[in-house]
Design a protein around this motif. Structure first.
Motif, short mmCIF file in Angstrom:
data_model
loop_
_atom_site.label_atom_id
_atom_site.label_comp_id
_atom_site.label_asym_id
_atom_site.label_seq_id
_atom_site.Cartn_x
_atom_site.Cartn_y
_atom_site.Cartn_z
N VAL A 126 0.81 -1.21 0.00
CA VAL A 126 0.00 0.00 0.00
C VAL A 126 0.84 1.26 0.00
CG1 VAL A 126 -1.65 1.35 1.36
CG2 VAL A 126 -2.01 -1.09 1.05
N THR A 127 1.87 1.30 0.82
CA THR A 127 2.67 2.51 1.00
C THR A 127 3.17 3.09 -0.31
OG1 THR A 127 3.43 1.50 3.05
CG2 THR A 127 4.55 3.49 2.36
N TYR A 128 3.71 2.25 -1.18
CA TYR A 128 4.30 2.74 -2.43
C TYR A 128 3.60 2.21 -3.68
CZ TYR A 128 7.92 3.66 0.98
OH TYR A 128 8.58 4.07 2.09
N ARG A 129 2.61 1.33 -3.50
CA ARG A 129 1.88 0.68 -4.59
C ARG A 129 2.83 -0.07 -5.52
NH1 ARG A 129 -3.30 0.63 -5.14
NH2 ARG A 129 -3.11 -0.15 -7.23
N TYR A 130 3.91 -0.65 -4.97
CA TYR A 130 4.78 -1.41 -5.85
C TYR A 130 4.53 -2.90 -5.71
CZ TYR A 130 8.24 -2.23 -2.07
OH TYR A 130 8.89 -2.59 -0.92
N MET A 131 4.81 -3.60 -6.83
CA MET A 131 4.57 -5.03 -6.90
C MET A 131 5.54 -5.74 -5.97
SD MET A 131 4.72 -7.76 -10.08
CE MET A 131 4.07 -6.62 -11.26
N GLN A 132 5.06 -6.23 -4.87
CA GLN A 132 5.88 -6.88 -3.85
C GLN A 132 6.11 -8.36 -4.16
OE1 GLN A 132 7.21 -5.29 -1.19
NE2 GLN A 132 8.14 -7.08 -0.28
N TYR A 133 5.05 -9.05 -4.56
CA TYR A 133 5.20 -10.46 -4.92
C TYR A 133 4.01 -10.91 -5.76
CZ TYR A 133 2.11 -11.63 -0.93
OH TYR A 133 1.07 -11.71 -0.04
N PHE A 134 4.17 -12.09 -6.37
CA PHE A 134 3.09 -12.65 -7.17
C PHE A 134 3.18 -14.16 -7.19
CE2 PHE A 134 6.34 -11.46 -10.38
CZ PHE A 134 6.60 -12.71 -10.94
N GLU A 135 2.06 -14.78 -7.53
CA GLU A 135 1.95 -16.23 -7.74
C GLU A 135 1.13 -16.42 -9.00
OE1 GLU A 135 0.70 -18.45 -4.07
OE2 GLU A 135 0.35 -16.38 -3.41
N ILE A 136 1.62 -17.24 -9.92
CA ILE A 136 0.93 -17.43 -11.19
C ILE A 136 0.80 -18.93 -11.48
CG2 ILE A 136 0.98 -16.99 -13.67
CD1 ILE A 136 2.82 -14.57 -13.06
N GLY A 137 -0.41 -19.38 -11.73
CA GLY A 137 -0.66 -20.77 -12.08
C GLY A 137 -1.51 -20.89 -13.34
N THR A 138 -1.43 -19.90 -14.21
CA THR A 138 -2.22 -19.85 -15.44
C THR A 138 -1.36 -19.25 -16.56
OG1 THR A 138 -4.17 -18.86 -16.48
CG2 THR A 138 -3.17 -17.61 -14.70
N PRO A 139 -1.60 -19.66 -17.81
CA PRO A 139 -0.84 -19.09 -18.93
C PRO A 139 -1.27 -17.67 -19.31
CG PRO A 139 -2.31 -20.83 -19.70
CD PRO A 139 -2.42 -20.81 -18.21
#
Length: 166
Positions: free
Chosen positions: A81-94
């Motif tokens: 929230v503080t900086y709206r930067y992408m901190q992490y992700f999980e992807i299980g779809t193409p």
């Protein structure tokens, strides 16, 4: 008519090539969004599409999540929230592409040979976990962890993730 179709295909291919060329090869992108960079809500939607669920969690993250037709989680992107930067992700779809080069469902051989690939774990069933990063990846505070690639015993990518604190 044939000429028009050829021009359309040609211009589409050219614009895709331009998009690939604009990405810094030493950074990690998902659908054009650079990991650990700040984005507005609209920029996230424009790049990733409309999520099935969007909310602010108790830990201070804007959460964008996707589910399949059975309600099973298939992807999530989390922006502090503080900086709206992408901190992490999980992807299980193409649905999401890494650096316009590979995605879930692709064979691990699609990861560029110039990228660092470190095998971290192999399960008894043959599933493998790799830590991958562009050749000149800099492991700094802003870019704490490489891409985590999970693949099956045949080498097909089943999941992609980027988390902090590795």
């Amino acid at each position: 008519m044939v000429f028009f179709l050829l021009m359309l295909v040609s211009s589409s291919a050219y614009s895709q090539l331009q998009q690939v060329a604009l990405l810094d090869p030493d950074k990690i992108y998902v659908n054009g969004l650079e990991a650990y960079c700040s984005y507005s809500h609209q920029e996230v939607i424009d790049a990733l599409g409309v999520p099935d669920e969007y909310y602010l969690d108790d830990e201070g993250y804007y959460c964008y999540e996707w589910y399949d037709e059975n309600g099973k989680f298939i992807a999530g992107f989390y922006f502090i929230v503080t900086y709206r930067y992408m901190q992490y992700f999980e992807i299980g779809t193409p649905k999401f592409s890494i650096n316009n080069l590979f995605r879930v469902g692709d064979h691990i051989s699609k990861i560029p040979s110039s990228w660092k690939k470190e095998l971290k774990y192999t399960s008894e069933s043959g599933m493998r976990t790799f830590y991958c990063s562009p050749a000149n990846w800099v492991n700094t505070y802003e870019r704490r962890s490489p891409l985590i690639v999970y693949c099956d015993e045949r080498g097909f990518i089943t999941e992609l993730a980027m988390e902090t604190g590795i």
